[in-house]
Design an enzyme around this catalytic site. Sequence first.
Site, short mmCIF file in Angstrom:
data_model
loop_
_atom_site.label_atom_id
_atom_site.label_comp_id
_atom_site.label_asym_id
_atom_site.label_seq_id
_atom_site.Cartn_x
_atom_site.Cartn_y
_atom_site.Cartn_z
N CYS A 80 0.82 -1.37 -0.06
CA CYS A 80 0.13 -0.07 0.07
C CYS A 80 0.99 1.30 -0.03
CB CYS A 80 -0.96 0.06 1.37
SG CYS A 80 -2.35 1.06 0.72
N HIS A 184 -3.58 -5.14 -0.11
CA HIS A 184 -3.29 -5.46 1.27
C HIS A 184 -3.20 -7.18 1.51
CE1 HIS A 184 -3.26 -1.65 3.54
NE2 HIS A 184 -3.85 -1.38 2.54
N GLU A 186 -2.41 -8.97 3.86
CA GLU A 186 -2.64 -9.22 5.07
C GLU A 186 -3.96 -9.06 5.37
OE1 GLU A 186 -2.00 -4.79 5.23
OE2 GLU A 186 -1.37 -6.36 4.50
#
Length: 202
Positions: A80, A184, A186
Amino acid sequence: MKLGVIDYGAGNLRSVLNTFEAAGVHGHLVRTPEDAEGVTHLVLPGVGAFGDCAEKLRGQGLAPLIREWIEADRPFLGICVGYQVLFESGEEDEGVPGLGLFKGRVVRFPESELKVPHMGWNRLSLSHPADPVWQGMGEDPYFYFVHSYYPVPEDSSLVAASCTYGVRFAAAIRRGNLVATQFHPEKSQKLGVQLLKNFVSL
């Protein structure tokens, strides 16, 4: 291997570390250049503003570390804002230069009927589906995005994946052992864990 996750005082570090744990890798935080001693794989996660990220990295003496790391082609993952800050400049903070590792500018989504920020799951169009970084993901993997800005690399050969949200933009870049993503991992469940597994295999 030894994983280092850069901590510049912002970013969802716990989520990133937990997802690496799910990928079978324990990471530790890098707050100073000395913390990177012995690290083989370096991650720059990002939440927040382009200018704030760039200034904090410089203030902590981490900008030269990142530059030297990438120039030496050591495994690096930017996420990001940690992807955006690798470029020269950004519309979000006109007076603050990025790290300038790649030529290009970070721009805001144009005004349209679509909501900004771009938030949610979206499909990637992979430039090189056989690239090991995309192993185990299928041809059109979906990842989770939350952003209002995106980089426009001058060198189009860097673009590893594109995505469309009103406009087509560079969702990821790849060069040597560097991977940087606007999405992302995650927050992207199984495919995110797979991407991190693929990264640590570099």
